[in-house]
Design a protein around this motif. Structure first.
Motif, PDB file in Angstrom:
ATOM      1  N   GLY A  46     -82.809 -24.214   5.386  1.00  0.00           N
ATOM      2  CA  GLY A  46     -83.473 -22.995   5.833  1.00  0.00           C
ATOM      3  C   GLY A  46     -82.485 -21.919   6.255  1.00  0.00           C
ATOM      4  O   GLY A  46     -82.682 -20.735   5.976  1.00  0.00           O
ATOM      5  N   ASN A  49     -81.046 -20.289   3.197  1.00  0.00           N
ATOM      6  CA  ASN A  49     -82.041 -19.446   2.533  1.00  0.00           C
ATOM      7  C   ASN A  49     -82.214 -18.098   3.234  1.00  0.00           C
ATOM      8  O   ASN A  49     -82.193 -17.042   2.593  1.00  0.00           O
ATOM      9  N   HIS A 114     -87.011 -27.514  -2.392  1.00  0.00           N
ATOM     10  CA  HIS A 114     -88.192 -27.658  -1.540  1.00  0.00           C
ATOM     11  C   HIS A 114     -88.797 -29.052  -1.634  1.00  0.00           C
ATOM     12  O   HIS A 114     -89.412 -29.535  -0.682  1.00  0.00           O
ATOM     13  N   LEU A 126     -88.910 -25.825   5.412  1.00  0.00           N
ATOM     14  CA  LEU A 126     -87.821 -24.860   5.486  1.00  0.00           C
ATOM     15  C   LEU A 126     -86.771 -25.075   4.408  1.00  0.00           C
ATOM     16  O   LEU A 126     -85.799 -24.323   4.332  1.00  0.00           O
ATOM     17  N   ARG A 127     -86.947 -26.091   3.587  1.00  0.00           N
ATOM     18  CA  ARG A 127     -86.049 -26.287   2.439  1.00  0.00           C
ATOM     19  C   ARG A 127     -86.428 -25.261   1.365  1.00  0.00           C
ATOM     20  O   ARG A 127     -87.320 -25.495   0.545  1.00  0.00           O
ATOM     21  N   GLN A 128     -85.758 -24.146   1.401  1.00  0.00           N
ATOM     22  CA  GLN A 128     -86.066 -23.053   0.487  1.00  0.00           C
ATOM     23  C   GLN A 128     -84.829 -22.676  -0.312  1.00  0.00           C
ATOM     24  O   GLN A 128     -83.697 -22.908   0.100  1.00  0.00           O
TER      25      GLN A 128
END
Length: 419
Positions: A46, A49, A114, A126-128
């Motif tokens: 995150g 990102n 993601h 929040l894995r973007q």
């Protein structure tokens, strides 16, 4: 850029607090769904990102402003209706870009991060992506442009639409009655993140679930089919920067290795997972065949290393908060040097979490870069004027980080700790 940075200054601590709340709630209920190593990796993703987005490191194929200026045949008055139309238009566009990312090789690279967690929790929301440099999202906002929705309204509604997708990444909320027919719920999204054959590539909706029902991609969660999370080609790393580009790297290698010129071009636009026959035979890749019997990624980490990695995360959150608060004052190219330091920090401590014996080299590079900035400017992007003496604490942190990186890189861990 500055406005988005100010929004994130409010959103980041809120999201972090909710992630910790889910962690402690799960411990209290005897069902902890947030392993600490996975949480650190997700929050680190995150960070990369939002840093990339705030620095404006992306290029739109077509901007919404251009679409609106050329195709806006109507003009809606500034009222609640224009915001409602904008919200629906964003969700429609989100459905199709999301679906395309799952269905074609080229676009999956922007989305693999993601789905890379083998857990399902608020942190994994929040894995973007940092690899979505070229964006096609605005193309699907054509209905909004035709209706004359102003770009300023899209700019206001878009962050709200994005943040509203956070809450349903959890296993602690069951089915939600009549809401299951209207909005995307945790149950719907558990299906979407699952790699079970029955669930794979379903439920692309972001806020409203009826898009999936209308376009034939809906799947209900079944009580007798527990969702298994991750990707069918497991990433086997905590490093979010590596994950962001590993599918692209596979495509590049396959395109280079295949003998047919037609396959060198075709591979990019074929359905997700397609590989040329000659490459598949010579260069097989690890793939999960039985989703119910595979070993989750969990390298041996001592309690000390896990605590130190969490400490690195906290330091980084404080440093990017300072960056987002002072974008204009730091200016260009300073903000890009700052961003490079953030990326190097994430790369170095997640390599350490992966038990890479050469992780210390990345830490050395990060420290050398930071000390160069400190020595050449005598400050850390103006931090000393806000917090006198703060530079000494930063020097102490950098020295300690390097020493501990060498220490942990040389140690053979003996205790597996996931929580």
């Amino acid at each position: 850029m500055e406005a988005y940075g100010q929004i994130l200054l409010i959103a980041m601590p809120a999201f972090f607090g909710l992630v910790l709340f889910e962690k402690f709630y799960g411990i209290w209920k005897g069902n902890d769904t947030v392993p600490l190593n996975d949480m650190i990796a997700s929050l680190s993703s995150g960070i990369t990102n939002v840093t990339k987005d705030v620095l404006g490191l992306s290029l739109a194929v077509i901007s919404y402003q251009w679409l609106h200026s050329k195709l806006g045949f109507f003009q809606i008055e500034d009222s609640w209706l224009v915001y409602l139309i904008a919200f629906f238009a964003l969700d429609f566009a989100g459905y199709w870009t999301h679906r395309i990312a799952h269905e074609y090789n080229l676009f999956w690279n922007n989305h693999i991060i993601h789905h890379s967690s083998e857990e399902f929790n608020l942190a994994c929301a929040l894995r973007q992506s940092i690899s979505s440099i070229v964006k096609i999202f605005a193309i699907f906002l054509l209905p909004a442009a035709l209706l004359g929705v102003p770009p300023e309204v899209i700019a206001i509604v878009a962050p709200l639409h994005l943040f509203a997708q956070f809450w349903y990444h959890t296993r602690h909320i069951g089915k939600m009655g009549f809401l299951e027919k209207i909005i995307v719920t945790p149950s719907h999204h558990r299906v979407h993140h699952a790699i079970n054959p029955e669930y794979l590539d379903k439920n692309y909706g972001q806020i409203f679930i009826f898009w999936d029902k209308w376009f034939g991609t809906y799947q209900e969660e079944q009580d007798d089919i527990p969702a298994v999370y991750g990707v069918t080609r497991p990433v086997r790393t905590w490093n979010p920067i590596k994950i962001n580009f590993m599918h692209l790297w596979l495509l590049i290698k396959d395109a280079w290795r295949t003998e047919k010129w037609s396959d060198k071009l075709k591979i990019w636009f074929m359905p997700l997972g397609w590989r040329p026959d000659d490459v598949t035979e010579k260069y097989p890749v690890d793939k999960i065949e039985d989703v119910y019997h595979f070993e989750k990624y969990n390298p041996e980490l001592s309690k000390g290393l896990l605590i130190w990695s969490f400490g690195q995360l906290i330091v980084l959150l404080l440093l990017i908060s300072y960056l987002f608060s002072n974008l204009a004052a730091i200016g260009s190219p300073g903000i890009f040097y700052y961003g490079a330091f953030i990326f190097l920090t994430v790369y170095s401590y997640t390599e350490l979490m992966d038990r890479n014996p050469n992780a210390w080299a990345w830490e050395l590079l990060k420290s050398a870069f930071a000390f160069y900035i400190l020595l050449s400017s005598g400050d850390w992007f103006g931090l000393n004027s806000y917090l006198p003496g703060a530079v000494y604490f930063l020097v102490f942190y950098l020295a300690l980080s390097f020493i501990l990186s060498i220490w942990f890189s040389s140690k053979k861990e003996s205790m597996v700790i996931a929580n």
